[in-house]
Design an enzyme around this catalytic site. Structure first.
Site, PDB file in Angstrom:
ATOM      1  CG  ASN A 178     -12.352  34.110  42.376  1.00 57.57           C
ATOM      2  OD1 ASN A 178     -12.847  35.030  42.012  1.00 57.57           O
ATOM      3  ND2 ASN A 178     -12.724  33.157  42.080  1.00 57.57           N
TER       4      ASN A 178
ATOM      5  CE  LYS B 269      -9.710  32.408  45.436  1.00 57.75           C
ATOM      6  NZ  LYS B 269      -8.934  31.615  45.354  1.00 57.75           N
TER       7      LYS B 269
ATOM      8  CG  ASP C  56      -5.607  25.524  46.647  1.00 56.04           C
ATOM      9  OD1 ASP C  56      -6.840  26.845  45.512  1.00 56.04           O
ATOM     10  OD2 ASP C  56      -6.540  25.194  46.663  1.00 56.04           O
TER      11      ASP C  56
ATOM     12  CG  ASP D 111     -21.293  31.953  48.472  1.00 59.10           C
ATOM     13  OD1 ASP D 111     -20.817  30.831  49.203  1.00 59.10           O
ATOM     14  OD2 ASP D 111     -20.297  32.843  47.496  1.00 59.10           O
TER      15      ASP D 111
ATOM     16  CB  THR E 124      -6.944  35.747  44.825  1.00 58.43           C
ATOM     17  OG1 THR E 124      -8.265  34.746  43.558  1.00 58.43           O
ATOM     18  CG2 THR E 124      -7.501  36.567  45.230  1.00 58.43           C
TER      19      THR E 124
ATOM     20  NE  ARG F 267     -12.024  33.488  50.548  1.00 62.21           N
ATOM     21  CZ  ARG F 267     -12.701  33.109  49.119  1.00 62.21           C
ATOM     22  NH1 ARG F 267     -14.108  33.212  49.983  1.00 62.21           N
ATOM     23  NH2 ARG F 267     -12.774  31.693  48.886  1.00 62.21           N
TER      24      ARG F 267
ATOM     25  N   GLY G  78     -19.329  31.183  43.015  1.00 63.21           N
ATOM     26  CA  GLY G  78     -18.886  29.772  42.820  1.00 63.21           C
ATOM     27  C   GLY G  78     -19.929  28.708  43.333  1.00 63.21           C
TER      28      GLY G  78
HETATM   29  P1  IMP Z   1      -9.408  28.391  44.812  1.00 62.82           P
HETATM   30  O1  IMP Z   1      -9.187  27.365  44.128  1.00 62.82           O
HETATM   31  O2  IMP Z   1      -9.541  29.334  45.717  1.00 62.82           O
HETATM   32  O3  IMP Z   1      -9.338  29.285  43.374  1.00 62.82           O
HETATM   33  O4  IMP Z   1     -11.711  28.354  44.335  1.00 62.82           O
HETATM   34  C1  IMP Z   1     -12.204  27.084  43.830  1.00 62.82           C
HETATM   35  C2  IMP Z   1     -13.472  27.302  43.662  1.00 62.82           C
HETATM   36  O5  IMP Z   1     -14.209  27.161  45.175  1.00 62.82           O
HETATM   37  C3  IMP Z   1     -14.161  28.698  42.739  1.00 62.82           C
HETATM   38  O6  IMP Z   1     -13.528  28.473  41.693  1.00 62.82           O
HETATM   39  C4  IMP Z   1     -14.870  28.872  43.347  1.00 62.82           C
HETATM   40  O7  IMP Z   1     -16.360  28.062  42.706  1.00 62.82           O
HETATM   41  C5  IMP Z   1     -14.913  28.260  44.175  1.00 62.82           C
HETATM   42  N1  IMP Z   1     -15.224  28.696  45.816  1.00 62.82           N
HETATM   43  C6  IMP Z   1     -14.143  29.054  46.534  1.00 62.82           C
HETATM   44  N2  IMP Z   1     -14.559  29.980  47.722  1.00 62.82           N
HETATM   45  C7  IMP Z   1     -15.722  29.780  47.715  1.00 62.82           C
HETATM   46  C8  IMP Z   1     -16.699  30.116  48.372  1.00 62.82           C
HETATM   47  O8  IMP Z   1     -16.624  31.121  49.787  1.00 62.82           O
HETATM   48  N3  IMP Z   1     -18.237  30.237  48.622  1.00 62.82           N
HETATM   49  C9  IMP Z   1     -18.399  29.295  46.913  1.00 62.82           C
HETATM   50  N4  IMP Z   1     -17.538  29.418  46.143  1.00 62.82           N
HETATM   51  C10 IMP Z   1     -16.427  29.057  45.943  1.00 62.82           C
END
Ligand code: IMP
Length: 196
Positions: free
Chosen positions: A9, A12, A69, A156, A7, A183, A154
């Site tokens: 991010n 994450k 993801d 949350d 990742t 997660r 995100g």
């Molecule tokens: P990704 O594609 O797994 O990177 O996640 C996509 C998007 O989902 C992120 O940019 C966050 O905005 C949202 N996201 C992912 N995990 C969480 C979480 O645990 N809490 C809140 N938002 C999340």
């Protein structure tokens, strides 16, 4: 066992390190190689996007890679933002932009029972030779009428898991969130599958 984190991010990455560190004894989790370009996540499913990230990092590092993801499925929005959670409000959207878009779209829906939603995470370890172990985690809840709490990232502040209602993910400690989150569940299932 040594895995490379796929990742890009940082929010994450913090959660993944904390959860997997507590689930897999003796695991070394190397950071994402800085020289690897951003992966275009144009798959049709969470698993396809996790695979794109895991494959790119496993190929570059020649080590098994751990990718995840996550999607947010809101029933009243027909399952949106779904796999497009990161860019729901546009290509360069911030977390706040995405939250504001969801809240605006749900403004007319006042009954929490009609604001049902879930986070879904697919995690994967993929080896350079193409072998994979895949797991999924889901947490059910609802979308609040407005942002609540200071923690997390995100979506949350607007997601209340059934397990901790009425507190949103942002109102939980890190350990409380990881114990019930999409997660956390996905990574603990992955740890069990790896042990097998
Ligand atoms: P990704 O594609 O797994 O990177 O996640 C996509 C998007 O989902 C992120 O940019 C966050 O905005 C949202 N996201 C992912 N995990 C969480 C979480 O645990 N809490 C809140 N938002 C999340």
């Amino acid at each position: 066992m040594k895995l490379v984190l796929a990742t890009a991010n940082p929010d994450k990455a913090v959660e993944i390190r904390s959860i997997i560190g507590a689930s897999v004894y003796g695991l070394e989790l190397a950071p994402r190689p800085a020289e690897v370009a951003d992966v275009v996540e144009d798959g049709d499913t969470l698993e396809a996007n996790a695979r794109l990230k895991a494959r790119a990092i496993a190929d570059a590092a020649q080590l098994p890679a751990l990718a995840d993801d996550t999607g947010l499925e809101i029933d009243a929005l027909g399952g949106a933002p779904g796999i497009h959670a990161a860019r729901y409000a546009g290509e360069d959207a911030t977390y706040a932009d995405n939250v504001a878009k969801v809240l605006a779209e749900m403004e007319s829906i006042t009954d929490p029972a009609e604001r049902r939603a879930r986070f879904r995470t697919v995690v994967m370890v993929r080896w350079p030779d193409g072998r994979e172990v895949v797991a999924e985690g889901v947490v059910e809840g609802h979308i609040t009428a407005g942002p609540r709490g200071d923690g997390g990232f995100g979506y949350d502040p607007i997601f209340v898991p059934d397990d901790t209602a009425p507190r949103s993910f942002s109102e939980l400690s890190d350990d409380e969130k990881n114990a019930i989150s999409h997660r956390g569940r996905a990574l603990r299932a992955l740890a069990e599958a790896l042990a097998d």
